[in-house]
Each structure stands twice: as structure tokens, then as C-alpha cells.
Design a protein around this motif. Sequence first.
Motif, short mmCIF file in Angstrom:
data_model
loop_
_atom_site.label_atom_id
_atom_site.label_comp_id
_atom_site.label_asym_id
_atom_site.label_seq_id
_atom_site.Cartn_x
_atom_site.Cartn_y
_atom_site.Cartn_z
N MET A 221 24.23 59.99 55.39
CA MET A 221 24.29 60.49 54.01
C MET A 221 24.99 59.50 53.09
N LEU A 222 26.01 58.83 53.63
CA LEU A 222 26.73 57.86 52.79
C LEU A 222 25.85 56.66 52.50
N GLN A 223 25.09 56.23 53.53
CA GLN A 223 24.21 55.09 53.33
C GLN A 223 23.12 55.38 52.31
N LYS A 224 22.68 56.62 52.26
CA LYS A 224 21.62 56.99 51.32
C LYS A 224 22.20 57.34 49.94
N HIS A 225 23.49 57.21 49.81
CA HIS A 225 24.20 57.46 48.54
C HIS A 225 23.96 58.86 48.01
N VAL A 226 23.81 59.83 48.90
CA VAL A 226 23.66 61.21 48.42
C VAL A 226 24.96 61.99 48.55
N LEU A 227 25.91 61.42 49.29
CA LEU A 227 27.18 62.13 49.47
C LEU A 227 28.25 61.36 48.70
N ASN A 228 28.82 62.04 47.72
CA ASN A 228 29.84 61.41 46.90
C ASN A 228 31.21 61.98 47.27
N LEU A 229 32.11 61.11 47.70
CA LEU A 229 33.42 61.59 48.15
C LEU A 229 34.54 61.26 47.18
N GLU A 230 34.16 60.95 45.93
CA GLU A 230 35.20 60.53 44.97
C GLU A 230 36.20 61.64 44.65
N ALA A 231 35.73 62.91 44.77
CA ALA A 231 36.64 64.03 44.44
C ALA A 231 37.37 64.56 45.66
N MET A 232 37.26 63.83 46.80
CA MET A 232 37.82 64.34 48.05
C MET A 232 39.36 64.45 47.97
N LYS A 233 39.85 65.64 48.37
CA LYS A 233 41.30 65.84 48.36
C LYS A 233 41.87 65.86 49.78
N VAL A 234 41.06 66.31 50.73
CA VAL A 234 41.53 66.37 52.12
C VAL A 234 40.47 65.78 53.05
#
Length: 458
Positions: A221-234
Motif C-alpha cells: 500500500m505504501l509503494q502504491k502511495h494509497v496509504l498516507n501516514l502523515e497524520a499517524m499518532k501511534v
Amino acid sequence: MATSLPPHQLCLPVSFASNRRQALPLFAVKNLNPEQFLAISYASESLRPLSSVGPLHASPSSSSFAEASNAQLQRASTLREICHGHVPEHVLRRLEEIGFVTPTDMQLQALPVLFSGCDCILHAQTGSGKTLAYLLLIYSAINTQRSAVQALIVVPTRELGMQVTKVARMLAANPVDVDSGQKTCTIMALLDGGMLKRHRSWLKAEPPMIVVATVASLCQMLQKHVLNLEAMKVLVVDEVDFIFSSSKQVSSIRKLLTMYSSSSAHQTIFASASIPQHRHFVHACIQQKWTKNDVVHIHVNPVEPMPACIRHRYMICLRNQRYQALVSLLQSDAPESAIIFVNEQSEKSKKAGNIQTITLLFDVLKKSFGECSEILLLEEDMNFNQRATSLSEMRKKGPHLLVATDIAARGVDLPETTHIYNFDLPKTAVHYLHRAGRTGQMKKEPASKNVSQLKDVH
Ligand SMILES: Nc1ncnc2c1ncn2[C@@H]1O[C@H](COP(=O)(O)OP(=O)(O)OP(=O)(O)O)[C@@H](O)[C@H]1O
């Protein structure tokens, strides 16, 4: 005849003191030969409470948390009291509805530190409630009004991922007769095997707040740039030592941790019942910036890595009588529900076209017990649906025997399991610890927990 081992102090080699910390690979566990292995098994006939509150090992800069936590331990007696002011009321109501009222020793020690915002290494016995501890932290951190991925839980297997997702969803549901007025927390399971296309559309349309993912699916998912983790808190990495010791997962997890290093604003949690060379690991976390410098190692009851209520036995038999020996043992134990562990077939043996031990054993058990018990199978080569079916059958009421490889040994919560049989001896003491930990979980009376090994001789 199965033999109970005499009670003596358990000395699992889960950590090795060394002055050459840098030179050691993370989580390299010494392989034990069977004789050594049997020598460190132990039996506990007397039933003791789970554990007393052990020392909190924290980095020097976080000693204030140890003090704060100790003071809190003396005051708080319920999960509600510990979580008050951190976890939303509707989640607390759900906790109570489910029956989670009193914290475990591990939760008592860990939750105050987790709520303080520190990065943590949760290192505590199998079945001590690590999942609930990190999920409560996640619920304390999430803003349900915001549609973005705010928590990521990385797991080593689909089975564990399904289980964590189930508990997270149970806590997210609205309590009976209560409309909290809150938007419900959304949870996505990214566990390899189908459906990833549907998940891609979901991630684009309205990102979930919590993602539970296996390493492979996450990378996809990260490679396909569909998962954005910029707002990740934990960020939670569950069964961290297993992921680091898996040749298929280690480089991806290292990349991920480096990419989302402690420089970001999120809190990082590592969890496992076994963290071999834990001092070396804490050191690596800080050095590699996978955690902040004041990471806290919460090591609950370090002298007793396994629940004391489990009884351990071994049986010696001739190699060609192993199957019969197990059948006899099962006949005399008559377990309500049991897991029989078999080692995964080696690549060499697969190439040679040998029939798998697990297949042979499954057939023998079907013939011997098929009429009175459900015989189930769980191994890597089964597809996603078959594996999910085996686990859900296992969770249903009724007598059953599950024949499994170590895929069932990590984190999977099967509270009805009363007996564990190691048909093949586990490769290391850490494997033993996790296999044995599938019994000794909290919901059963401790007297019924048994772990038996068959040691064959030529
Ligand atoms: N406070 C609590 N009160 C009652 N039951 C609890 C509590 N916390 C956890 N449990 C239950 O204890 C069992 C074990 O919990 P969990 O699977 O989180 O253990 P774990 O520490 O992750 O173990 P493992 O190392 O094997 O993964 C589960 O059935 C869970 O529902």
C-alpha cells in the motif's frame, strides 16, 4: 508415560549478556539441542496468582514515570480509574460491557507510561493483555472527527491481525443503549490475501482511523502511495522480535521504522512476550531513531516469562512410535481442546517430495478421534479463507484438536485451549514460550493448563 518436570527455577535464555552489543544481530536466539531444551522446561504444580508487580525498567531520564506509575498503582484498582481523562467515556463503557474491569499487572504498569506520551517496549508474559494496553493508548490518541490514518498496528501474521482487528472493533462499537454522539472509529485490516483492491478504493475515499496490517500488505500500500501516514499518532509493532527474526519481513520493517522514525510526532510501541537481548534492542531503537531517547522498557515479571499456572511435561519414545505415543497421550488426557504443534517442513524436504509430518499427523488423528472431536489444520500453505475457517472453528464450542505449525504460536488468543502438545520439539526456547502461551490465557481455570513434549529417540 508422560513425566512432569520437577519444579525448579525457569531459566529461559531470552537475553544474553554481552559487552559487544553492536556486533550482535537483533534477536539472534541461540538454537538449543533437545537435551538442553528439556533441561530448561519447568513444572509448576502449585497454583500461584499470575504475577506480582515487578520492577519497571526505564531509561534514567524516565525515572519520574516509574515514580508516577508506582504512585498510580497504589491508587487505581480499575481500568476506568487508570484510563480516566485519557480514554473517551464510550470506550470505557464498552470495556465494562465486555467485562474488562480490573487491569492485569501488565496494564497496571504500562498504561500510565503509555498515556504519558513515552515510546515504550511492552515486554510481558503471553496472555498478559498487551493488546488491550496498546489499543487503549490508541483510543486515547485518536480524533474520531478526523478522517485520516492516526494509528498503525503492524503484525507478523494474518491470524494475529484478524484478532487485533476484532478487539479494536469491539471497543469501537457504541455501548448498548448509548448514542455517544461521536463518529465511530473506523478500522481497516490490511492482511495479505485478496481484497486489497477494495481496500485501495476505501483508503482513497475515506481513510480509516486505525489500520492493522501485515508487513507485506503495508509495504504494498505504501509503494502504491494509497496509504498516507502523515497524520499517524501511534505506531505499534506487535510481536516485534518475530518480525525482526523473519527473513521475509526484517528488511521491510527496518525501512518502515527508519522512514517513520522518532523525528515524527508519533508515539512508537513495540510489544512481545519475548525480546531476546532486550538491552541491545533498546540501544538499537535509540541509535537508529526508531524511538525517542527516553523510550521506556516495561519488563513485567522478568524472572517468570511464562504464566506460572502452566504445567510442563515431557515424554520419551522411539521415533517410529511417535504417532502412537501421541494418540495414547491424547486418550489419557482427553483434552477439551488442544493444539498440537509440528515444525514447518524444510525447503529441502519439500523439494525431495517428502510427505509433510503435519499431513500424516492430521490423518492419524482423524482416524483415531475424528468421530468424537473436530480435527482442524492451520499451516502456512493454506489459503487465507481456509486459515480463517480453521481459527473460527477453533473458537466455537465443542471438543477439537488443532494441528498447527508455529503460525498459531504468536499472539493468537485461543482461551478455550487446555492442552498444548509439541509433537516436534520447538526450535528455540522462545518458540517454546509462545507455543506454551496459547494456553494459560486468562479465561480458563489455571489447573487445566498443560504443555507436553514428545522427545523421540532412535
Ligand atoms: N483487563 C483484562 N481483564 C480481563 N481479561 C483481559 C484483560 N486484558 C486482556 N484480557 C484478555 O486476556 C487474553 C490475553 O490478552 P492478549 O491477547 O492481549 O495477551 P498478550 O499479552 O497480547 O499475549 P501474547 O503475548 O500471547 O500475544 C485475551 O483473551 C483478552 O481478552
